[in-house]
Write an enzyme that holds these catalytic residues in place. Structure first.
Site, PDB file in Angstrom:
ATOM      1  N   ASP A 157       3.141   3.613   8.866  1.00  0.00           N
ATOM      2  CA  ASP A 157       2.364   2.879   8.228  1.00  0.00           C
ATOM      3  C   ASP A 157       1.720   2.194   8.973  1.00  0.00           C
ATOM      4  OD1 ASP A 157       1.207   2.801   5.816  1.00  0.00           O
ATOM      5  OD2 ASP A 157       2.806   2.525   4.681  1.00  0.00           O
ATOM      6  N   ASP A 214      -4.520   5.804  -0.535  1.00  0.00           N
ATOM      7  CA  ASP A 214      -3.560   6.461  -1.224  1.00  0.00           C
ATOM      8  C   ASP A 214      -4.015   7.238  -2.407  1.00  0.00           C
ATOM      9  OD1 ASP A 214      -1.810   4.925   0.740  1.00  0.00           O
ATOM     10  OD2 ASP A 214      -1.036   3.860  -0.895  1.00  0.00           O
TER      11      ASP A 214
HETATM   12  C1  GLA Z   1       0.998   2.556   2.214  1.00  0.00           C
HETATM   13  C2  GLA Z   1       0.817   4.323   1.963  1.00  0.00           C
HETATM   14  C3  GLA Z   1       1.869   5.051   1.273  1.00  0.00           C
HETATM   15  C4  GLA Z   1       3.167   4.478   0.847  1.00  0.00           C
HETATM   16  C5  GLA Z   1       2.917   2.816   0.751  1.00  0.00           C
HETATM   17  C6  GLA Z   1       4.572   2.447   1.001  1.00  0.00           C
HETATM   18  O1  GLA Z   1       0.301   2.511   1.028  1.00  0.00           O
HETATM   19  O2  GLA Z   1      -0.289   4.627   2.370  1.00  0.00           O
HETATM   20  O3  GLA Z   1       1.552   6.306   1.160  1.00  0.00           O
HETATM   21  O4  GLA Z   1       4.020   4.804   2.113  1.00  0.00           O
HETATM   22  O5  GLA Z   1       2.365   2.309   1.989  1.00  0.00           O
HETATM   23  O6  GLA Z   1       4.484   0.990   0.732  1.00  0.00           O
END
Ligand code: GLA
Length: 533
Positions: A157, A214
């Site tokens: 990430d 996301d």
């Molecule tokens: C980000 C990523 C997600 C997930 C979260 C975990 O938002 O894009 O897919 O892995 O972090 O905190």
């Protein structure tokens, strides 16, 4: 047949049919990941149960093999810098869990951040996500995750690295990839999670990279992510894929929406990481996830992402070769993202297919007859048809969209105001052009499979938007043509210019650029064979 003859026979078959062999590159990852349903609230029992369910539901049998532990397992870094797992959620550490996953014949994935803190520490207020990211601990963590614990895959990430430390993406992910490769003998599959197409460098480091923020279990999110991926086919392929994020199937979408979601993730060769609770997944969702014919599109040995071949009446038609490059079999998607009924019609020649075309519906998994000349269908709002087409003939292409081109300097990070990009333009074919082309010799557009059956003389007709002070350099297999006197009257809209070119038999590399000033915005080009007297 004696073994040696059998072997020779198989070799001959491969040589004569060009049939796809087992590729040496990774296919898009298939499996399950904890984030969508559980966020940081995961634990040992839960992960094991989901791993068991992959096997008992039959998902393992159709190719799902990863069990990925996302954010939420962190405890703290001890004095020596070693990561400890969360004391209540994972009291026995992760080594045993990875071993359990492996004992089921599955692979294990883990999560970290390129900076110091995880995304969960910011968005889910997880205090245990502080100071557990890879920053400053690259080799130590890689050794722990892969050598000691035995994980096979990592998602990295960017919350801590971007928002907090303002690191530069390419440099940062390169450092991490190097550290992993230095400490670990096995090839670890890496996912870059920077929530936008990060740049063409990503394919040298990662098997997949996120292209959007996301996902969430609603139609708007699905539609938005598909839109983000429509013109990224040139960057995917053969072990490197645009990651459309974890699947929201089994989490409340309507049946047609789930078909769009799964179908598009399959034909666009995105990783397929299921995000629901597998122990309570609705039957219809499980059935869709186990559709072997759609999965075959995703795991096709050519490893290609479908591209948009037509956009009309708010409906997109996407196509890709499957099984064999430039063969007579192609997969096509008719995608209606709109809220009204959409009628699709496309000439078979636009799909480079001729003669009689046999159609198989890959969602329903049954044949639906044959057609000639045109492919047509009508789709309700928010729905999709995915067909496998088998034609009598594969035709020579005559048309190339700008949005199929590989742009070496393209990224979606919005760090430079005039970065080369795909932009909407009414009146352009597909209603899209490429903008900010040129200005330097490495800011070009490349079509590397401009195919001619026999080679020879062609007329190339380029459609562009007129603008003052533009130049266009066309480079065909290294031979340059410079166009200086282009139309400058922007009010004319899309305009075209025709130049004679020479192509060799097979694939040709066509580049467009302008080394010192901007090139015009490009819509598309066509190629017409000049008949020999
Ligand atoms: C980000 C990523 C997600 C997930 C979260 C975990 O938002 O894009 O897919 O892995 O972090 O905190």
């Amino acid at each position: 047949m004696k073994n040696i003859y059998k072997y020779l026979y198989i070799l001959c078959l491969i040589a004569t049919t060009g049939a796809a062999r087992n590729p040496e590159f990774e296919m898009p990852a298939m499996g399950w990941s904890s984030w969508n349903t559980y966020r940081i609230n995961i634990n040992e029992g839960l992960i094991k149960k989901q791993a068991d369910a992959i096997v008992s539901s039959g998902l393992k049998d159709v190719g799902y093999k990863y069990v990925n532990i996302d954010d939420g397992f962190f405890g703290w870094r001890d004095k020596s810098g070693r990561i400890q797992t969360h004391p209540e959620r994972f009291p026995n550490g992760l080594k045993k869990i990875a071993a359990y996953i492996h004992s089921l014949g599955l692979k294990a994935g883990i999560y970290s951040d390129a900076g110091s803190n995880t995304c969960g520490s910011i968005w889910d207020k997880d205090p245990n996500g502080i100071n557990v990211g890879l920053y400053g601990h690259e080799k130590q963590d890689a050794n722990l995750f892969f050598n000691e614990w035995g994980f096979d895959f990592i998602k990295i990430d960017y919350c801590g690295a971007g928002q907090e430390l303002a690191l530069e993406e390419q440099k940062r992910y390169t450092e991490i990839r190097r550290a992993i490769d230095e400490v670990c003998d096995r090839k670890i599959s890496l996912n870059i999670c920077r929530w936008a197409f990060p740049g063409t460098w990503a394919k040298d480091l990662a098997c997949s990279w996120r292209i959007s923020y996301d996902i969430s279990p609603n139609w708007d999110a699905i539609k938005h992510i598909i839109e983000k991926n429509l013109y990224l086919s040139a960057y995917a392929g053969q072990g490197h894929y645009n990651d459309m994020d974890m699947l929201e199937i089994g989490r409340g979408l309507k049946p047609e929406e789930e078909e769009v979601h799964f179908g598009m993730w399959c034909i666009m060769s995105s990783p397929l990481l299921i995000g629901c609770d597998l122990t309570t997944i609705p039957h219809a969702s499980l059935k869709l996830l186990k559709n072997r014919e759609l999965i075959a599109l995703n795991q096709d040995p050519l490893g290609l992402q479908a591209y948009v071949v037509q956009y009309q009446n708010s409906g997109y038609i996407l196509v890709k070769d499957i099984e064999r490059k430039r063969g007579k079999i192609r997969a096509v998607a008719f995608y209606n993202p709109s809220d009204s009924v959409c009628t699709f019609s496309i000439p078979a020649v636009s799909l480079e297919l001729g003669g009689t075309i046999k159609i198989r519906d890959l969602i329903k998994q049954k044949p639906i007859g044959t057609v000639k000349e045109y492919l047509q269908c009508k789709l309700p709002p928010r729905s999709i048809n995915i067909w496998r087409l088998e034609a009598d003939k594969r035709l020579e292409p005559t048309f190339y969209e700008a949005e199929w081109a590989y742009l070496p300097r393209y990224n979606d990070l919005a760090v430079r105001p005039k970065n080369i990009t795909y932009a909407p333009y009414k009146g352009a074919s597909g209603e899209t052009v490429i903008r900010f082309l040129g200005g330097s010799s490495d800011n070009y557009a490349e079509w590397n499979e401009v195919y001619s059956e026999k080679g020879g003389a062609y007329e190339m007709c380029i459609s562009y938007i007129p603008e003052v002070n533009r130049k266009l350099e066309i480079d065909i297999n290294g031979k340059k043509i410079v166009l200086e006197n282009l139309e400058t009257d922007v009010s004319k809209g899309i305009t075209s210019v025709t130049v004679p070119v020479s192509l060799k038999a097979g694939n040709n590399i066509v580049r467009m650029c302008s080394s010192y000033c901007w090139a015009p915005d490009i819509d598309c080009f066509t190629l017409k064979k000049i008949p020999q007297l």
